[in-house]
Scaffold this motif. Sequence first.
Motif, mmCIF file in Angstrom:
data_model
loop_
_atom_site.group_PDB
_atom_site.id
_atom_site.type_symbol
_atom_site.label_atom_id
_atom_site.label_comp_id
_atom_site.label_asym_id
_atom_site.label_seq_id
_atom_site.Cartn_x
_atom_site.Cartn_y
_atom_site.Cartn_z
ATOM 1 N N ILE A 41 0.844 -1.201 0.000
ATOM 2 C CA ILE A 41 0.000 0.000 0.000
ATOM 3 C C ILE A 41 0.878 1.248 0.000
ATOM 4 O O ILE A 41 0.601 2.226 -0.705
ATOM 5 C CB ILE A 41 -0.930 0.003 1.219
ATOM 6 N N LEU A 42 1.974 1.192 0.786
ATOM 7 C CA LEU A 42 2.863 2.362 0.814
ATOM 8 C C LEU A 42 3.488 2.578 -0.564
ATOM 9 O O LEU A 42 3.616 3.721 -1.022
ATOM 10 C CB LEU A 42 3.959 2.173 1.856
ATOM 11 N N ALA A 47 2.163 1.960 -3.357
ATOM 12 C CA ALA A 47 1.175 2.604 -4.216
ATOM 13 C C ALA A 47 0.914 4.037 -3.792
ATOM 14 O O ALA A 47 0.587 4.889 -4.626
ATOM 15 C CB ALA A 47 -0.132 1.814 -4.184
ATOM 16 N N PHE A 48 1.071 4.292 -2.490
ATOM 17 C CA PHE A 48 0.727 5.606 -1.947
ATOM 18 C C PHE A 48 1.655 6.701 -2.460
ATOM 19 O O PHE A 48 1.201 7.749 -2.926
ATOM 20 C CB PHE A 48 0.783 5.511 -0.414
ATOM 21 N N LEU A 88 1.107 7.792 -6.111
ATOM 22 C CA LEU A 88 -0.192 8.458 -6.269
ATOM 23 C C LEU A 88 -0.137 9.877 -5.740
ATOM 24 O O LEU A 88 -0.685 10.805 -6.343
ATOM 25 C CB LEU A 88 -1.274 7.666 -5.538
ATOM 26 N N ILE A 106 1.691 11.959 -8.229
ATOM 27 C CA ILE A 106 0.834 12.314 -9.363
ATOM 28 C C ILE A 106 -0.120 13.428 -8.971
ATOM 29 O O ILE A 106 -0.296 14.417 -9.685
ATOM 30 C CB ILE A 106 0.050 11.076 -9.837
ATOM 31 N N ALA A 107 -0.742 13.268 -7.776
ATOM 32 C CA ALA A 107 -1.727 14.262 -7.349
ATOM 33 C C ALA A 107 -1.096 15.632 -7.221
ATOM 34 O O ALA A 107 -1.713 16.655 -7.551
ATOM 35 C CB ALA A 107 -2.346 13.838 -6.014
ATOM 36 N N ARG A 141 0.536 16.602 -11.155
ATOM 37 C CA ARG A 141 -0.242 16.521 -12.383
ATOM 38 C C ARG A 141 -0.523 17.936 -12.885
ATOM 39 O O ARG A 141 -1.019 18.788 -12.184
ATOM 40 C CB ARG A 141 -1.563 15.812 -12.096
ATOM 41 N N ILE A 165 4.124 29.098 -0.935
ATOM 42 C CA ILE A 165 4.082 28.203 -2.082
ATOM 43 C C ILE A 165 2.961 28.652 -3.010
ATOM 44 O O ILE A 165 1.850 28.812 -2.563
ATOM 45 C CB ILE A 165 3.849 26.744 -1.644
#
Lengths: 493, 130, 101
Positions: free
Chosen positions: C29-30, C32-33, C36, C39-40, C43, C101
């Motif tokens: 899971i990590l 994949a985390f 992701l 990307i978030a 993107r 930022i």
Amino acid sequence: MNSELIPLMVIFPLISAILLNLMHGKDKVVRAYGILAMLVVLVVPIFASYGNHLFGAHPVVDTLPQLKISLSEVNLAIEYNFAFLQKALVFLLAAIATFAVLSHISNEKKVSGVYLSMIMLSIAAVSAVVMANDIFNMFVFLEIMTIAQAAIVIAVGGVSGYKAAFKYLVFGGVAGASILLGIALLLGTFGVLNISDLHNSLSGNMTNPIVLTAVGLIVIGWLFESGLFPFHTIKSNMYSAAKPDIAALLQTQTKIVLVALAIVLLRLFGGYSNMTAVMLGLSVGTLIIGSVMALLQTDFRRLLAFTAVSQAGLVGIGIGLGTRLGIAAGIFHAINDAIAMSLLFITVYFIYERAKTTEFKRLGGLLVQAPKLAFIQIIGILIVSGVPPFNAYQSEFRIIDATIQAGHPELGVLVILGTILTFVALMKGFYLTFLKENTTKIALGKVHIYNGLPTVTYVTLIILVIACVGIGLFPMPFYDRAYSVALKILVGW
Amino acid sequence: MNGSEVQFWSFVTAALLMIIGIYAIIFMDNIIKKIIGVMLIGDGVNLVLITEGFKPGGIVPIISEKLYNQSPGIFQEFADQASYSLPFALVLTNIVIGASTLAVLLGITIKLYQHYNSLSVHEIFKEEKI
Amino acid sequence: MDNLYDYLHEKFKALGGTQIGSGLSAEFILLAFFPLVLIALLRGVNDTIAIVLALLFIVAVVFSAPFVVKVSKENTDHYNIAAFYVAIVMGIVMFIMLGGI
């Protein structure tokens, strides 16, 4: 009609807290008064009608003729709002607290008045936080809640409880000071404390650096009160150090306060996208790290503690999206999840009461001894993991929907990953407790839990399951109300 | 020093108190020092609030019936000159909260000391491996 | 690949009694985390930055997996861990709020 009942929701538990403190030592009186007080606490939110209540109010007029003092338009009273959301949250709190009080009264030979008084104090504080439309009043009751929760954990937790409460109070002091400094900056800039007035003063002022500093400070306070990322170890330590029935109460209070404070933040600074981005980002981190840590635990209480923390992250994701759907789904999930996690905590409470331990290496094979409990727990696991037809499915589905509608499909994937991980972690706990053969060494002694479920626990569990199925089958009355609250937040109160 | 200088240095003092408090909470090993740090942060915030209510050359914000009877037109002048009294009420509340937090924290400290015979964070949190 | 189980067993010993199955699920899971989240965050920002960071992520996976051990070490109940992260996050939150930022 009877908006006089609104302040009673805060004042009655406060008075009860004082009285129970005085009654400490007189066993029968404490028992009787405790049950009576919980009945009143449960009944008042049902019968109170919607509306506002003003403390120390004066009519908003330009001059008071008899004194010839000109008064400003600013409303100086402390205002309490009471609508459907407040009703639902206060009633939920009262219901879970009733179980905590009843379980203490029915299990202990000697009832502690001080302990019940602290539970009462926390009920009063959370009710006030939910209803107050005054930012300083909110801060005061948040601090009272922190102290009361720490006191409850100290009372039941032993040395690990002392350590958890120490961390909780130290960082609670920092977070509280942070909120108060934010309030001080807002007060110095606009001169008002009423949230509606602040909302009006703030519109068009969101580039003022003093206001932005205040936003940051209050967001840090929100992170602490809701147990999100940097504070997640502190919260989970509190949950696991307390007895599980108290942990159920604590996590309910945390989620209620999360929603109440987030509504205030969104009402005041909702247009500031950096704030929602911070809320969203830290919530995502909490969800994943919470569920990863839950999977690695070797103690059922700690496993549930981290699951509760990660579910708070899920609520935070919904609210942090800042869209109508997201906020509505987040509020809805907070209610659903508070019920479902309480269900799980109470099943573990029963194991803890009987076995005096929740470590996986000492548990095992309990299915034969307590099949009813196992059945209810597996239902609870399915509820928390978001399986239809239960209530958490309705809200988790809507949160995923909201992430996609808001243009963040990756977050939807992350929510699904987190939910799967939660399910795996909880199933691991179930397997090691109920299914796996008990291989404990003889020296440690095998665990026996079965003497029949006590009535209070059994009835509470059944009520909670019925509530979960009921909301799961008929979600719209609740979701519509949550949606209208979200609409109000975004469009204006 | 004139009034606005007093106000400026008061804010600086408040900032210093908070920074020292945060330093103590993060870096000091003794838990009593940490508790002192929490209290210092609270005091810093109180000082910010008091300084906000302070008005250079202002008067005490209490109005009496006698004063009103002497010169009925005094209120506008009074409102212009009086210091802002709401923050003082807030400070009073916060002091009470701080005192109760301090009491609970010191109670915990006694219990922890009895159990571990030490006030060091490294000793007390030894079981929770870093 | 025969001794992968032994390898993981050795690595996960630091977790103290956790089963290897749970450790592995958490690890996946990590894994994949992190992409992701990358990307978030990135993107629509810049393709070059995204590619460089993706490569860095692969390097990180190769050299520092399993992450689970490190994550669990950073999430204990120790006071100093909490204080460290609270200080860092307080700084970052104020930085972002003031428009850094």
